[in-house]
Scaffold this active site. Structure first.
Site: not given
Length: 287
Positions: A24, A26-27, A29-30, A49, A81, A175
């Site tokens: 994850g 790509s944006r 916190i990651g 992804k 994924d 969750y």
């Protein structure tokens, strides 16, 4: 949003040439963790992804790969994924082929729906369990052959300390189950891998962090005013990954508490709006 990282000089350069696999990335916190570690000379695998631009959300695996290179690291952009075991396994092989091994896995990819059991469709329930808790199992299972060869390996998962109070379970048990599942797996892995010298820890923000999850899944962009920047989680994650001798293994860490342990005294600049630094909203699962 600009990155404003804090450099704690005693650890500078610790991650040089270390290979860090971030899901994850790509944006949000990651991405922030990727850029922080890249500035230290790390090899960063952007496993996410997002290969094509999103109309509302900036950032792809390729744009972050370029940012990583610009920051001083080496990058490998992989469309992954985390629900797909075959693709995750392929990504681990591609990572080891390019960089010679894997030193750390950061489980950052996540799915969120703040709904109770009655209001959570089965597909959404399955999505949260597979992207959150199952992915911790899957990435660890597939990365372990490489991590055990590292000599300074880490598994870091972004999930909360266990808190089973009814006020956190009743409103959104599906969750909560997925996130606490990440924590339980991490605690188990810490014991399982203790003799192998692989450090396993969890990390969670003290306050809300200004990301797309806050804007679209939890509330709205106005909540950014009560949030901190992703940089605080990136700085805390860096401190975890730079810690030697598995000194943090088994710990359920909070970003602010860890950074305070490492000498940070003023957190004002981490606030999305520094004028609101004293009135931030505490994150989920923290009393």
């Amino acid at each position: 949003m600009s990155e404003e990282f804090i450099t704690l000089t005693e650890n500078t350069g610790t991650l040089r040439d270390k290979t860090i696999f971030i899901t994850g990335a790509s944006r949000g916190i990651g991405r922030a963790i990727a850029l922080k570690c890249a500035a230290d000379g790390a090899n960063i695998v952007i496993a996410a992804k997002s290969a094509q631009p999103h109309p509302k959300l900036p950032g792809t695996i390729y744009s972050v790969a370029q940012e990583v290179e610009n920051a001083g690291g080496k990058a490998l952009a992989l469309q992954v994924d985390v629900r797909d075991a075959q693709r995750v396994e392929e990504a681990m092989v591609e990572t080891a082929d390019k960089f010679g091994g894997i030193d750390a896995v950061v489980n950052n990819a996540g799915a969120i729906s703040l709904t109770n059991v009655a209001s959570t469709p089965p597909k959404r329930y399955d999505l949260m369990q597979s992207i959150n808790s199952r992915a911790v199992y899957l990435t660890a299972h597939l990365a372990l052959p490489y991590l055990k060869k590292s000599g300074s390996a880490h598994i870091l998962s972004l999930c909360p300390p266990l808190n089973l109070q009814p006020k956190w379970l009743g409103p959104f048990a599906p969750y909560a189950l997925s996130k606490f599942g990440m924590t339980i797996l991490s605690l188990g892995l810490a014991e399982e891998l203790r003799e192998a010298g692989v450090s396993v820890a969890t990390l969670w923000p003290r306050t809300l962090v200004a990301t797309a999850a806050i804007e679209f899944a939890v509330g709205n962009r106005e909540m950014f005013e009560q949030s901190r920047k992703p940089a605080i989680m990136a700085d805390a994650a860096y401190e975890v990954l730079a810690t030697k001798d598995a000194a943090l293994t088994g710990r359920q860490l909070i970003d602010e508490e860890l950074l305070a342990e490492r000498g940070v005294r003023d957190f004002t600049d981490y606030a999305h709006n520094p004028a609101n630094a004293d009135s931030l909203t505490r994150d989920l699962f923290l009393d």
